[in-house]
Design an enzyme around this catalytic site. Structure first.
Site, mmCIF file in Angstrom:
data_model
loop_
_atom_site.group_PDB
_atom_site.id
_atom_site.type_symbol
_atom_site.label_atom_id
_atom_site.label_comp_id
_atom_site.label_asym_id
_atom_site.label_seq_id
_atom_site.Cartn_x
_atom_site.Cartn_y
_atom_site.Cartn_z
ATOM 1 N N GLY A 1 0.547 -1.126 0.092
ATOM 2 C CA GLY A 1 0.009 0.016 -0.018
ATOM 3 C C GLY A 1 0.777 1.426 0.142
ATOM 4 N N ARG B 1 -5.425 0.342 -6.743
ATOM 5 C CA ARG B 1 -4.300 1.052 -6.410
ATOM 6 C C ARG B 1 -3.926 1.967 -7.304
ATOM 7 N NH1 ARG B 1 -2.023 -2.335 -2.201
ATOM 8 N NH2 ARG B 1 -2.226 -4.427 -2.378
ATOM 9 N N GLU C 1 4.056 3.993 5.919
ATOM 10 C CA GLU C 1 2.829 3.133 5.689
ATOM 11 C C GLU C 1 1.915 3.985 4.886
ATOM 12 O OE1 GLU C 1 1.024 0.783 5.839
ATOM 13 O OE2 GLU C 1 0.730 -0.567 7.524
ATOM 14 N N ASP C 2 0.845 3.375 4.293
ATOM 15 C CA ASP C 2 -0.194 4.116 3.675
ATOM 16 C C ASP C 2 -1.310 4.819 4.726
ATOM 17 O OD1 ASP C 2 -1.164 1.439 4.349
ATOM 18 O OD2 ASP C 2 -1.999 1.253 2.330
ATOM 19 N N ASP D 1 -5.097 2.260 10.808
ATOM 20 C CA ASP D 1 -6.298 1.848 11.124
ATOM 21 C C ASP D 1 -6.366 1.371 12.776
ATOM 22 O OD1 ASP D 1 -9.059 1.207 10.144
ATOM 23 O OD2 ASP D 1 -8.434 -0.798 10.420
ATOM 24 N N PHE E 1 -13.949 3.283 4.431
ATOM 25 C CA PHE E 1 -12.909 2.433 3.720
ATOM 26 C C PHE E 1 -12.477 3.271 2.114
ATOM 27 C CE2 PHE E 1 -10.615 -0.880 1.479
ATOM 28 C CZ PHE E 1 -10.070 -1.716 2.418
ATOM 29 N N VAL E 2 -11.141 3.428 2.280
ATOM 30 C CA VAL E 2 -10.714 4.483 1.196
ATOM 31 C C VAL E 2 -9.627 3.532 0.413
ATOM 32 C CG1 VAL E 2 -11.006 6.181 2.334
ATOM 33 C CG2 VAL E 2 -8.742 5.245 2.736
ATOM 34 N N LYS F 1 -6.752 6.751 10.653
ATOM 35 C CA LYS F 1 -8.151 6.845 11.039
ATOM 36 C C LYS F 1 -8.025 6.792 12.442
ATOM 37 C CE LYS F 1 -9.666 3.760 7.472
ATOM 38 N NZ LYS F 1 -10.587 2.666 6.976
#
Ligand code: IMP
Ligand code: MG
Length: 188
Positions: free
Chosen positions: A51, A173, A107-108, A111, A160-161, A139
């Site tokens: 990601g 992606r 990181e992307d 969560d 959710f993205v 988030k």
């Protein structure tokens, strides 16, 4: 043929905001690590596959300090939009110069916080000179462990993205922006 864009409810972060965010984080990184690099330490950007690749690719172009790059892969959500709660290392980091290396994990999204919290502890135990974290998206409403990244791009609501590297079941992606996925896609 079905178009990727048909599955997107709305654009949450557009290309312009992504670009500004990446540049802002790159200058934070330059500022934070300049003394350590000047004293001879190596700075390693450690991307978490898959990601983070688009974010990291853009980010490293704007960092002016000399950096090295590497990647780790950890278990991800697979086909579900819910966290499994456990972290497994699928591709590890092997270097013999960790005591001379400052690691910045890229990181992307954060969560539950489990991935970065686990990796920070793991890489510290491996003997890195320092371990810090950087995430494009955060988030905070979804946190299950007490963890905050050192460099945070954009705080987003609990949706959710996908796009800009982030996927759902390996799709989306390649979108150049961050979009909210239509809930019927992952609930069906
Ligand atoms: P954490 O360990 O729960 O913080 O999970 C972080 C990982 O979950 C990220 O690296 C993503 O792979 C995945 N993830 C969490 N939320 C999303 C999302 O909204 N879209 C895509 N992937 C997500
Ligand atoms: Mg991920």
């Amino acid at each position: 043929m079905a178009k990727v864009i048909d599955d997107i409810e709305r654009v949450l972060v557009d290309e312009k905001e992504l670009d500004a965010t990446v540049r802002r984080i790159a200058s934070e990184i330059d500022e934070y690590y300049k003394d350590s690099v000047a004293s001879g330490k190596k700075l390693l950007l450690l991307g978490i596959l898959k990601g983070s690749v688009v974010f990291m690719g853009d980010l490293m172009k704007h960092i002016t300090l000399p950096v090295e790059i590497d990647f780790m892969k950890v278990s991800s959500y697979g086909r579900s939009a819910k966290s499994s709660g456990t972290v497994n290392i699928i591709l590890d980091l092997f270097r013999d110069d960790l005591p001379q290396t400052d690691i910045l994990v890229i990181e992307d999204i954060i969560d539950s916080g489990r991935t970065l919290s686990y990796l920070t502890e793991y890489l510290t135990l491996k003997g890195a000179h320092s371990v810090r974290t950087c995430t494009l998206l955060d988030k905070p409403q979804r946190r299950e462990v007490d963890f905050n990244a050192d460099h945070v791009g954009i705080i987003i609501p609990d949706e959710f993205v996908v796009g800009y590297g982030l996927d759902y079941a390996e799709r989306y992606r390649t979108l150049p922006y961050i979009g909210v996925l239509k809930p019927e896609i992952y609930k069906s």
